[in-house]
Design a protein around this motif. Structure first.
Motif, PDB file in Angstrom:
ATOM      1  N   GLY A 192       0.826  -1.211   0.000  1.00 53.68           N
ATOM      2  CA  GLY A 192       0.000   0.000   0.000  1.00 53.68           C
ATOM      3  C   GLY A 192       0.857   1.256   0.000  1.00 53.68           C
ATOM      4  N   TYR A 193       1.904   1.238   0.809  1.00 57.17           N
ATOM      5  CA  TYR A 193       2.834   2.370   0.884  1.00 57.17           C
ATOM      6  C   TYR A 193       3.521   2.586  -0.465  1.00 57.17           C
ATOM      7  CZ  TYR A 193       6.759   5.158   2.699  1.00 57.17           C
ATOM      8  OH  TYR A 193       7.677   6.140   2.938  1.00 57.17           O
ATOM      9  N   ARG A 194       4.013   1.491  -1.037  1.00 56.94           N
ATOM     10  CA  ARG A 194       4.741   1.556  -2.313  1.00 56.94           C
ATOM     11  C   ARG A 194       3.858   2.092  -3.438  1.00 56.94           C
ATOM     12  NH1 ARG A 194       5.498  -2.885  -6.355  1.00 56.94           N
ATOM     13  NH2 ARG A 194       3.836  -3.744  -5.115  1.00 56.94           N
ATOM     14  N   SER A 195       2.595   1.799  -3.371  1.00 58.64           N
ATOM     15  CA  SER A 195       1.673   2.236  -4.425  1.00 58.64           C
ATOM     16  C   SER A 195       1.511   3.748  -4.483  1.00 58.64           C
ATOM     17  CB  SER A 195       0.300   1.589  -4.228  1.00 58.64           C
ATOM     18  OG  SER A 195       0.398   0.187  -4.367  1.00 58.64           O
ATOM     19  N   VAL A 196       1.802   4.438  -3.388  1.00 54.32           N
ATOM     20  CA  VAL A 196       1.611   5.891  -3.350  1.00 54.32           C
ATOM     21  C   VAL A 196       2.899   6.667  -3.087  1.00 54.32           C
ATOM     22  CG1 VAL A 196      -0.823   5.722  -2.687  1.00 54.32           C
ATOM     23  CG2 VAL A 196       0.923   5.833  -0.902  1.00 54.32           C
ATOM     24  N   MET A 197       4.028   5.982  -2.934  1.00 53.48           N
ATOM     25  CA  MET A 197       5.275   6.701  -2.630  1.00 53.48           C
ATOM     26  C   MET A 197       5.873   7.304  -3.898  1.00 53.48           C
ATOM     27  SD  MET A 197       8.110   3.755  -1.928  1.00 53.48           S
ATOM     28  CE  MET A 197       9.086   3.124  -3.285  1.00 53.48           C
ATOM     29  N   PRO A 198       6.690   8.342  -3.753  1.00 53.14           N
ATOM     30  CA  PRO A 198       7.360   8.936  -4.909  1.00 53.14           C
ATOM     31  C   PRO A 198       8.344   7.941  -5.541  1.00 53.14           C
ATOM     32  CG  PRO A 198       7.641  10.310  -2.950  1.00 53.14           C
ATOM     33  CD  PRO A 198       6.979   9.054  -2.514  1.00 53.14           C
ATOM     34  N   ASP A 199       8.547   8.056  -6.848  1.00 53.95           N
ATOM     35  CA  ASP A 199       9.426   7.133  -7.554  1.00 53.95           C
ATOM     36  C   ASP A 199      10.870   7.192  -7.073  1.00 53.95           C
ATOM     37  OD1 ASP A 199       7.363   6.158  -9.114  1.00 53.95           O
ATOM     38  OD2 ASP A 199       7.724   7.594 -10.745  1.00 53.95           O
ATOM     39  N   ASN A 200      11.306   8.348  -6.589  1.00 55.21           N
ATOM     40  CA  ASN A 200      12.701   8.503  -6.194  1.00 55.21           C
ATOM     41  C   ASN A 200      12.994   8.034  -4.770  1.00 55.21           C
ATOM     42  OD1 ASN A 200      11.360  10.551  -4.883  1.00 55.21           O
ATOM     43  ND2 ASN A 200      12.870  12.125  -5.334  1.00 55.21           N
ATOM     44  N   GLU A 201      11.996   7.579  -4.040  1.00 54.12           N
ATOM     45  CA  GLU A 201      12.204   7.115  -2.670  1.00 54.12           C
ATOM     46  C   GLU A 201      12.880   5.744  -2.696  1.00 54.12           C
ATOM     47  OE1 GLU A 201       9.504   6.227   1.240  1.00 54.12           O
ATOM     48  OE2 GLU A 201       8.863   7.813  -0.107  1.00 54.12           O
ATOM     49  N   LYS A 202      13.987   5.616  -1.970  1.00 55.02           N
ATOM     50  CA  LYS A 202      14.772   4.384  -1.983  1.00 55.02           C
ATOM     51  C   LYS A 202      14.769   3.719  -0.606  1.00 55.02           C
ATOM     52  CE  LYS A 202      16.370   5.087  -6.168  1.00 55.02           C
ATOM     53  NZ  LYS A 202      15.629   4.544  -7.247  1.00 55.02           N
ATOM     54  N   GLN A 256      18.148   1.801   6.369  1.00 55.69           N
ATOM     55  CA  GLN A 256      17.645   2.680   5.307  1.00 55.69           C
ATOM     56  C   GLN A 256      18.414   3.994   5.289  1.00 55.69           C
ATOM     57  OE1 GLN A 256      13.572   3.919   5.877  1.00 55.69           O
ATOM     58  NE2 GLN A 256      13.418   4.815   3.849  1.00 55.69           N
ATOM     59  N   SER A 257      18.633   4.574   6.463  1.00 59.23           N
ATOM     60  CA  SER A 257      19.366   5.844   6.548  1.00 59.23           C
ATOM     61  C   SER A 257      20.811   5.685   6.090  1.00 59.23           C
ATOM     62  CB  SER A 257      19.353   6.367   7.988  1.00 59.23           C
ATOM     63  OG  SER A 257      18.049   6.651   8.385  1.00 59.23           O
ATOM     64  N   ILE A 258      21.466   4.627   6.518  1.00 60.89           N
ATOM     65  CA  ILE A 258      22.858   4.388   6.127  1.00 60.89           C
ATOM     66  C   ILE A 258      22.973   4.217   4.619  1.00 60.89           C
ATOM     67  CG2 ILE A 258      24.766   2.716   6.264  1.00 60.89           C
ATOM     68  CD1 ILE A 258      23.863   2.249   9.227  1.00 60.89           C
ATOM     69  N   LEU A 259      22.113   3.399   4.046  1.00 63.94           N
ATOM     70  CA  LEU A 259      22.160   3.177   2.594  1.00 63.94           C
ATOM     71  C   LEU A 259      21.826   4.446   1.824  1.00 63.94           C
ATOM     72  CD1 LEU A 259      20.562  -0.376   2.331  1.00 63.94           C
ATOM     73  CD2 LEU A 259      22.973   0.234   2.075  1.00 63.94           C
TER      74      LEU A 259
END
Length: 151
Positions: free
Chosen positions: A81-91, A142-145
């Motif tokens: 659900g989160y992935r469906s609405v997140m910005p494309d550049n979010e890693k 996530q922050s480190i990467l």
């Protein structure tokens, strides 16, 4: 739909944000898996006993073999659900969800043996407590990467 709304709907019931987004096949699949796992694991009964302070009763009714599927389905539904609405550049935003699923599953597996300060949390509360380190480790990685990627 916002990221927060997508996650909150799936916390309420896995598959709801997919249904709201018009992803009917995925939504129905998640709802169906939730119901099947919930019924066969006797999860709701264990939740009721746990909240009444009857941890031994919760342990007696729970089917661990079925319930061990629940954290992965639950967290994947939230991630989807989160992935469906997140910005494309979010890693790397999947990491808190993945580590949460791992840690909650481990918390469930060790719950019959763990006592904290003379309190036995049982199969409902201990996995909920294990969510915290899962989220923290997931966000930390996530922050480190993300920082390494910016360099």
């Amino acid at each position: 739909m916002s990221k927060l709304e997508a996650v909150l709907w799936n916390i309420a019931f896995p598959g709801f944000s997919q249904l709201l987004l018009g992803q009917y096949i995925k939504g129905i699949l998640f709802v169906t898996l939730e119901v099947i796992i919930n019924v066969y694991s006797r999860f709701n009964t264990a939740i009721m006993y746990s909240f009444l302070g009857e941890i031994e009763q919760a342990e007696a009714v729970i089917n661990y073999q079925w319930l061990m599927f629940y954290p992965c389905v639950y967290m994947f539904s939230m991630w989807d659900g989160y992935r469906s609405v997140m910005p494309d550049n979010e890693k790397y935003s999947f990491l808190p969800f993945v580590f949460s699923a791992y840690f909650v599953t481990v918390g469930l597996m060790v719950s019959p043996k763990v006592t904290i300060f003379h309190i036995h949390p049982g199969p409902i509360f201990l996995p909920m407590l294990f969510l915290i380190p899962g989220l923290l480790i997931g966000f930390l990685i996530q922050s480190i990467l993300s920082l390494k990627q910016k360099k």
